[in-house]
Write a protein that holds these residues in place. Sequence first.
Motif, PDB file in Angstrom:
ATOM      1  N   PHE A   1       0.796  -1.226   0.000  1.00 39.10           N
ATOM      2  CA  PHE A   1       0.000   0.000   0.000  1.00 39.10           C
ATOM      3  C   PHE A   1       0.830   1.278   0.000  1.00 39.10           C
ATOM      4  CE2 PHE A   1      -3.066  -3.225   0.981  1.00 39.10           C
ATOM      5  CZ  PHE A   1      -4.160  -2.816   0.230  1.00 39.10           C
ATOM      6  N   THR A   2       2.162   1.165   0.098  1.00 34.96           N
ATOM      7  CA  THR A   2       2.995   2.369   0.054  1.00 34.96           C
ATOM      8  C   THR A   2       4.152   2.265  -0.930  1.00 34.96           C
ATOM      9  OG1 THR A   2       4.427   1.637   1.863  1.00 34.96           O
ATOM     10  CG2 THR A   2       2.490   2.940   2.475  1.00 34.96           C
ATOM     11  N   GLY A   3       4.529   1.051  -1.329  1.00 31.86           N
ATOM     12  CA  GLY A   3       5.669   0.868  -2.219  1.00 31.86           C
ATOM     13  C   GLY A   3       5.382   1.287  -3.653  1.00 31.86           C
ATOM     14  N   GLU A   4       6.441   1.502  -4.385  1.00 30.46           N
ATOM     15  CA  GLU A   4       6.335   1.893  -5.795  1.00 30.46           C
ATOM     16  C   GLU A   4       5.681   0.759  -6.596  1.00 30.46           C
ATOM     17  OE1 GLU A   4       9.429   3.088  -9.368  1.00 30.46           O
ATOM     18  OE2 GLU A   4      10.088   3.294  -7.293  1.00 30.46           O
ATOM     19  N   LEU A   5       4.771   1.130  -7.480  1.00 30.28           N
ATOM     20  CA  LEU A   5       4.094   0.143  -8.328  1.00 30.28           C
ATOM     21  C   LEU A   5       5.060  -0.448  -9.357  1.00 30.28           C
ATOM     22  CD1 LEU A   5       0.709   1.945  -9.062  1.00 30.28           C
ATOM     23  CD2 LEU A   5       1.145   0.161  -7.377  1.00 30.28           C
ATOM     24  N   ILE A   6       4.841  -1.699  -9.711  1.00 27.75           N
ATOM     25  CA  ILE A   6       5.543  -2.452 -10.759  1.00 27.75           C
ATOM     26  C   ILE A   6       6.992  -2.802 -10.398  1.00 27.75           C
ATOM     27  CG2 ILE A   6       6.100  -2.569 -13.230  1.00 27.75           C
ATOM     28  CD1 ILE A   6       3.040  -2.591 -12.504  1.00 27.75           C
ATOM     29  N   LYS A   7       7.640  -2.026  -9.566  1.00 24.68           N
ATOM     30  CA  LYS A   7       9.030  -2.287  -9.185  1.00 24.68           C
ATOM     31  C   LYS A   7       9.086  -3.405  -8.137  1.00 24.68           C
ATOM     32  CE  LYS A   7      12.870   0.126  -6.944  1.00 24.68           C
ATOM     33  NZ  LYS A   7      12.936  -0.335  -5.576  1.00 24.68           N
ATOM     34  N   PRO A   8       9.954  -4.410  -8.313  1.00 22.68           N
ATOM     35  CA  PRO A   8      10.064  -5.484  -7.307  1.00 22.68           C
ATOM     36  C   PRO A   8      10.629  -4.957  -5.979  1.00 22.68           C
ATOM     37  CG  PRO A   8      11.127  -6.119  -9.369  1.00 22.68           C
ATOM     38  CD  PRO A   8      10.810  -4.671  -9.473  1.00 22.68           C
ATOM     39  N   HIS A   9      10.069  -5.453  -4.891  1.00 21.37           N
ATOM     40  CA  HIS A   9      10.501  -5.091  -3.539  1.00 21.37           C
ATOM     41  C   HIS A   9      10.837  -6.364  -2.769  1.00 21.37           C
ATOM     42  CE1 HIS A   9       8.933  -0.986  -3.972  1.00 21.37           C
ATOM     43  NE2 HIS A   9       7.904  -1.551  -4.584  1.00 21.37           N
ATOM     44  N   LEU A  10      11.754  -6.261  -1.822  1.00 19.26           N
ATOM     45  CA  LEU A  10      12.133  -7.379  -0.960  1.00 19.26           C
ATOM     46  C   LEU A  10      11.541  -7.134   0.419  1.00 19.26           C
ATOM     47  CD1 LEU A  10      13.864  -9.945  -1.114  1.00 19.26           C
ATOM     48  CD2 LEU A  10      15.787  -8.592  -0.314  1.00 19.26           C
ATOM     49  N   VAL A  11      10.783  -8.114   0.937  1.00 20.63           N
ATOM     50  CA  VAL A  11      10.115  -7.966   2.226  1.00 20.63           C
ATOM     51  C   VAL A  11      10.313  -9.228   3.060  1.00 20.63           C
ATOM     52  CG1 VAL A  11       7.893  -7.594   3.383  1.00 20.63           C
ATOM     53  CG2 VAL A  11       8.311  -6.544   1.169  1.00 20.63           C
ATOM     54  N   LYS A  12      10.670  -9.053   4.340  1.00 21.11           N
ATOM     55  CA  LYS A  12      10.828 -10.176   5.266  1.00 21.11           C
ATOM     56  C   LYS A  12       9.603 -10.240   6.161  1.00 21.11           C
ATOM     57  CE  LYS A  12      13.388 -13.081   7.951  1.00 21.11           C
ATOM     58  NZ  LYS A  12      12.481 -14.105   8.348  1.00 21.11           N
ATOM     59  N   THR A  13       8.993 -11.441   6.250  1.00 20.08           N
ATOM     60  CA  THR A  13       7.876 -11.659   7.177  1.00 20.08           C
ATOM     61  C   THR A  13       8.140 -12.963   7.924  1.00 20.08           C
ATOM     62  OG1 THR A  13       6.478 -13.033   5.742  1.00 20.08           O
ATOM     63  CG2 THR A  13       6.266 -10.619   5.495  1.00 20.08           C
ATOM     64  N   LYS A  14       7.207 -13.331   8.786  1.00 27.71           N
ATOM     65  CA  LYS A  14       7.343 -14.587   9.534  1.00 27.71           C
ATOM     66  C   LYS A  14       7.317 -15.807   8.607  1.00 27.71           C
ATOM     67  CE  LYS A  14       2.392 -14.894  10.547  1.00 27.71           C
ATOM     68  NZ  LYS A  14       1.380 -14.944  11.591  1.00 27.71           N
ATOM     69  N   PHE A  15       6.865 -15.633   7.377  1.00 32.40           N
ATOM     70  CA  PHE A  15       6.786 -16.734   6.418  1.00 32.40           C
ATOM     71  C   PHE A  15       8.074 -16.937   5.638  1.00 32.40           C
ATOM     72  CE2 PHE A  15       2.436 -15.100   6.881  1.00 32.40           C
ATOM     73  CZ  PHE A  15       1.849 -16.230   7.435  1.00 32.40           C
ATOM     74  N   GLY A  16       8.922 -15.911   5.613  1.00 32.58           N
ATOM     75  CA  GLY A  16      10.169 -15.976   4.863  1.00 32.58           C
ATOM     76  C   GLY A  16      10.411 -14.670   4.124  1.00 32.58           C
ATOM     77  N   TRP A  17      11.121 -14.760   3.015  1.00 34.12           N
ATOM     78  CA  TRP A  17      11.459 -13.590   2.198  1.00 34.12           C
ATOM     79  C   TRP A  17      10.535 -13.538   0.987  1.00 34.12           C
ATOM     80  CZ3 TRP A  17      14.767  -9.852   3.632  1.00 34.12           C
ATOM     81  CH2 TRP A  17      15.581 -10.127   4.739  1.00 34.12           C
ATOM     82  N   HIS A  18       9.947 -12.392   0.767  1.00 39.10           N
ATOM     83  CA  HIS A  18       9.035 -12.188  -0.360  1.00 39.10           C
ATOM     84  C   HIS A  18       9.660 -11.222  -1.357  1.00 39.10           C
ATOM     85  CE1 HIS A  18       5.471 -13.553   2.082  1.00 39.10           C
ATOM     86  NE2 HIS A  18       6.245 -13.093   3.061  1.00 39.10           N
ATOM     87  N   VAL A  19       9.568 -11.568  -2.614  1.00 38.36           N
ATOM     88  CA  VAL A  19       9.829 -10.614  -3.681  1.00 38.36           C
ATOM     89  C   VAL A  19       8.435 -10.207  -4.140  1.00 38.36           C
ATOM     90  CG1 VAL A  19      10.821 -10.232  -5.957  1.00 38.36           C
ATOM     91  CG2 VAL A  19      11.998 -11.733  -4.322  1.00 38.36           C
ATOM     92  N   VAL A  20       8.099  -8.935  -3.974  1.00 40.30           N
ATOM     93  CA  VAL A  20       6.745  -8.447  -4.214  1.00 40.30           C
ATOM     94  C   VAL A  20       6.723  -7.447  -5.359  1.00 40.30           C
ATOM     95  CG1 VAL A  20       4.748  -7.302  -3.163  1.00 40.30           C
ATOM     96  CG2 VAL A  20       6.299  -8.639  -1.736  1.00 40.30           C
ATOM     97  N   LYS A  21       5.753  -7.605  -6.230  1.00 36.58           N
ATOM     98  CA  LYS A  21       5.532  -6.654  -7.316  1.00 36.58           C
ATOM     99  C   LYS A  21       4.073  -6.210  -7.226  1.00 36.58           C
ATOM    100  CE  LYS A  21       6.029  -6.374 -12.344  1.00 36.58           C
ATOM    101  NZ  LYS A  21       6.445  -7.155 -13.518  1.00 36.58           N
ATOM    102  N   VAL A  22       3.865  -4.965  -6.838  1.00 37.65           N
ATOM    103  CA  VAL A  22       2.514  -4.414  -6.700  1.00 37.65           C
ATOM    104  C   VAL A  22       2.039  -3.961  -8.075  1.00 37.65           C
ATOM    105  CG1 VAL A  22       1.054  -2.744  -5.505  1.00 37.65           C
ATOM    106  CG2 VAL A  22       3.091  -3.645  -4.363  1.00 37.65           C
ATOM    107  N   LEU A  23       0.926  -4.501  -8.516  1.00 33.17           N
ATOM    108  CA  LEU A  23       0.415  -4.190  -9.853  1.00 33.17           C
ATOM    109  C   LEU A  23      -0.420  -2.920  -9.877  1.00 33.17           C
ATOM    110  CD1 LEU A  23      -0.564  -7.804 -10.941  1.00 33.17           C
ATOM    111  CD2 LEU A  23       1.565  -6.572 -11.386  1.00 33.17           C
ATOM    112  N   TYR A  24      -1.329  -2.785  -8.909  1.00 35.14           N
ATOM    113  CA  TYR A  24      -2.168  -1.588  -8.844  1.00 35.14           C
ATOM    114  C   TYR A  24      -2.825  -1.474  -7.464  1.00 35.14           C
ATOM    115  CZ  TYR A  24      -6.181  -4.722  -9.575  1.00 35.14           C
ATOM    116  OH  TYR A  24      -7.110  -5.731  -9.444  1.00 35.14           O
ATOM    117  N   ARG A  25      -3.363  -0.290  -7.207  1.00 39.73           N
ATOM    118  CA  ARG A  25      -4.150  -0.019  -5.994  1.00 39.73           C
ATOM    119  C   ARG A  25      -5.449   0.672  -6.412  1.00 39.73           C
ATOM    120  NH1 ARG A  25       0.841   2.531  -4.621  1.00 39.73           N
ATOM    121  NH2 ARG A  25       2.151   1.071  -3.508  1.00 39.73           N
ATOM    122  N   THR A  26      -6.492   0.418  -5.643  1.00 41.93           N
ATOM    123  CA  THR A  26      -7.764   1.102  -5.906  1.00 41.93           C
ATOM    124  C   THR A  26      -8.275   1.761  -4.643  1.00 41.93           C
ATOM    125  OG1 THR A  26      -9.052  -0.887  -5.443  1.00 41.93           O
ATOM    126  CG2 THR A  26      -8.459  -0.479  -7.745  1.00 41.93           C
TER     127      THR A  26
END
Length: 92
Positions: free
Chosen positions: A67-92
Motif C-alpha cells: 500500500f505504500t511501495g512503488e508500483l511495478i518495481k520489485p521489492h524485498l520484504v521479510k515476514t514470519k513466512f520468509g522472504w518475499h519478492v513483491v511486485k505491486v500491480l495496482y491499488r484502488t
Amino acid sequence: MAKTASALHILVKHKVLAEEIMDKLNKGAKFDVLAKKHSTCPSGKKGGSLGEFKKGQMVPAFDKICFTGELIKPHLVKTKFGWHVVKVLYRT
C-alpha cells in the motif's frame, strides 16, 4: 487512500535466493516464470498472483509495501513466512 491492491509475489526461505531473484528481475527475467520455479507459496503455480486484497488482510510488513511501495518495481520484504519478492500491480 487505497483500499485494495493487487500484487504478485515469490516466497522463499533464504535472503540470498530472494536477492538473486531480484537481480534476475532487474535484468529482465519474467516474474511468473521465476515464481513457478522458486516460490514456496501455492500462488507460485499461478505465477505468484495474489489477486486483489484489502488493506490489513496481509501480514503488516507485506501489507505496508503493497500500500505504500512503488508500483511495478520489485521489492524485498521479510515476514514470519520468509522472504518475499513483491511486485505491486495496482491499488484502488
